[in-house]
Scaffold this motif. Structure first.
Motif, PDB file in Angstrom:
ATOM      1  N   ILE A  73     -15.650  -2.642   2.101  1.00  0.00           N
ATOM      2  CA  ILE A  73     -17.031  -2.960   2.752  1.00  0.00           C
ATOM      3  C   ILE A  73     -16.710  -3.553   4.146  1.00  0.00           C
ATOM      4  CG2 ILE A  73     -18.828  -4.692   2.511  1.00  0.00           C
ATOM      5  CD1 ILE A  73     -18.611  -4.297  -0.447  1.00  0.00           C
ATOM      6  N   GLY A  74     -15.750  -4.336   4.270  1.00  0.00           N
ATOM      7  CA  GLY A  74     -15.327  -4.937   5.632  1.00  0.00           C
ATOM      8  C   GLY A  74     -14.738  -3.915   6.638  1.00  0.00           C
ATOM      9  N   GLY A  75     -14.776  -2.714   6.117  1.00  0.00           N
ATOM     10  CA  GLY A  75     -14.376  -1.549   7.143  1.00  0.00           C
ATOM     11  C   GLY A  75     -12.885  -1.351   6.947  1.00  0.00           C
ATOM     12  N   LEU A  76     -12.078  -2.247   6.494  1.00  0.00           N
ATOM     13  CA  LEU A  76     -10.868  -1.845   6.462  1.00  0.00           C
ATOM     14  C   LEU A  76     -10.221  -0.802   5.455  1.00  0.00           C
ATOM     15  CD1 LEU A  76      -9.743  -5.852   5.907  1.00  0.00           C
ATOM     16  CD2 LEU A  76      -9.950  -4.407   8.207  1.00  0.00           C
ATOM     17  N   LYS A  77      -8.955  -0.241   5.640  1.00  0.00           N
ATOM     18  CA  LYS A  77      -8.208   0.606   4.749  1.00  0.00           C
ATOM     19  C   LYS A  77      -7.806   0.005   3.609  1.00  0.00           C
ATOM     20  CE  LYS A  77      -4.317   3.994   4.810  1.00  0.00           C
ATOM     21  NZ  LYS A  77      -4.892   5.024   4.154  1.00  0.00           N
ATOM     22  N   ALA A  78      -8.261   0.322   2.565  1.00  0.00           N
ATOM     23  CA  ALA A  78      -7.817  -0.068   1.392  1.00  0.00           C
ATOM     24  C   ALA A  78      -7.522   0.541   0.197  1.00  0.00           C
ATOM     25  CB  ALA A  78      -8.962  -1.329   0.953  1.00  0.00           C
ATOM     26  N   ASP A  79      -6.244   0.989  -0.171  1.00  0.00           N
ATOM     27  CA  ASP A  79      -5.799   1.786  -1.014  1.00  0.00           C
ATOM     28  C   ASP A  79      -4.974   1.175  -2.154  1.00  0.00           C
ATOM     29  OD1 ASP A  79      -7.220   4.154  -0.118  1.00  0.00           O
ATOM     30  OD2 ASP A  79      -5.634   4.188   1.621  1.00  0.00           O
ATOM     31  N   PHE A  80      -5.132   1.477  -3.580  1.00  0.00           N
ATOM     32  CA  PHE A  80      -4.066   0.988  -4.545  1.00  0.00           C
ATOM     33  C   PHE A  80      -4.169   2.056  -5.609  1.00  0.00           C
ATOM     34  CE2 PHE A  80      -7.566  -0.838  -6.557  1.00  0.00           C
ATOM     35  CZ  PHE A  80      -7.400  -0.882  -7.714  1.00  0.00           C
ATOM     36  N   CYS A  81      -2.913   2.064  -6.193  1.00  0.00           N
ATOM     37  CA  CYS A  81      -3.169   3.006  -7.525  1.00  0.00           C
ATOM     38  C   CYS A  81      -2.793   2.314  -8.649  1.00  0.00           C
ATOM     39  CB  CYS A  81      -1.835   4.059  -7.106  1.00  0.00           C
ATOM     40  SG  CYS A  81      -2.218   5.150  -5.874  1.00  0.00           S
TER      41      CYS A  81
END
Length: 333
Positions: free
Chosen positions: A199-207
């Motif tokens: 939501i803050g525009g950051l790249k955020a990935d997890f698996c």
């Protein structure tokens, strides 16, 4: 000091905080000034001391003298905390006493630590009061300290036990991994965290990775449940050793396990999962001299703005089912 006349106000019936005095009615012979002073100086197990306006001791009871290994009043009179304690502690005491003398407001139940004559750290609950003369003028301070060292030690011991119990409540005893309950909590926290980042525009990935031991029932049937338990312990140790410190490893139930790989996209997650698959295929556990063939199947799902645990769990579980249906000892994602 021959008596308590300078510390006792017999005329003023108004109680001031820390204002030492006797009630207006005549005290009985059992409560003479001399006896009261003797009790304060010799009978109580609390430390009691009186200081002048320069924060120098003018009277100390037996317990306070013993704290510093002093055998007589003369050894303490005229000394200040600066003569007995580290500078930072002494400065703090002086600051507190100046405030008490300026405002007339006592300092109540301050927890302090000091080192006694034996070099032991002791913890006190301290109260400091203004010391008045017979005319109602503040001429110094007096204080009472109660040794709470054993209480603090007991509280710390209880806290340590509670921390251990809390840790145990989150752990699976057999595998050494986090348990299912902790998995549910951590996955929810992770979904919320990565949602806020996006939501803050950051790249955020997890698996999320689901895995289980292929044909684990056959291992139990062939080698026995003791060996089966040893396999679970081996797998748990390997998962802890070969995952990153930022990742989480869980025993989800039975021979099923879960990994939360933080800051990891699907491509990187597949690399980690494939490395684990090869690890178990190429390094089967050797237990009591017996090598037990062992492989794992894995399903991996990348976080894609799922709102609930169940949504992401279902994605990973379907991938695991696919890996098993395609022949096991493989990863699907």
């Amino acid at each position: 000091m021959k008596n308590m006349d300078s510390l006792i106000e017999k005329k003023d019936p108004i109680i001031r905080p820390g204002y030492m005095y006797l009630a207006s009615r005549q005290p009985s012979a059992l409560l003479s000034d001399t006896l009261i002073l003797d009790i304060l100086l010799n009978e109580t197990e609390d430390t009691i001391y009186f200081k002048d306006a320069e924060s120098k001791f003018i009277l100390n009871n037996r317990k306070h003298l013993a704290q510093f290994g002093a055998e007589s009043q003369e050894e303490m009179i005229g000394k200040s905390d600066a003569d007995l304690y580290p500078k930072a502690f002494a400065d703090k005491c002086r600051e507190d006493e100046l405030r008490v003398m300026k405002t007339g407001i006592p300092l109540i139940d301050r927890v302090e630590q000091a080192i006694n004559s034996k070099g032991e750290v002791i913890t006190f609950s301290t109260c400091k009061y203004p010391l008045y003369d017979q005319n109602g003028n503040i001429v110094g301070t007096w204080g009472v300290s109660h040794d709470i060292t054993k209480l603090v030690q007991a509280q710390e011991a209880v806290a340590q036990v509670n921390a251990k119990l809390m840790a145990l409540s989150l752990m699976d005893d057999l595998s050494g991994l986090y348990n299912r309950r902790h998995f549910d909590n951590i996955l929810k926290i992770t979904i919320d965290l990565y949602t806020r980042r996006r939501i803050g525009g950051l790249k955020a990935d997890f698996c999320l990775v689901y895995l289980d031991v292929d044909h684990f029932k056959q291992i139990n049937d062939t080698y026995g449940h003791v060996m089966g338990d040893a396999v679970i312990r081996y797998l748990g140790g390997q998962l802890l050793a070969y995952t990153r410190s930022s990742d989480y490893a869980f025993r989800y139930g039975g021979d099923e396990y879960a990994l939360i790989l933080q800051d990891t996209d699907l491509a990187a997650g597949k690399m980690i999962g494939e490395r684990l698959r090869r690890l178990f295929e190429q390094n089967p556990p050797v237990i009591e001299g017996t090598s037990i063939p062992m492989t794992i199947s894995l399903g991996i799902a990348e976080f894609q703005d799922e709102k609930t645990n169940n949504e992401l769990v279902c994605k990973a579980d379907k991938k695991l089912y696919l890996a098993k249906s395609e022949g096991r000892n493989r990863l699907c994602g």
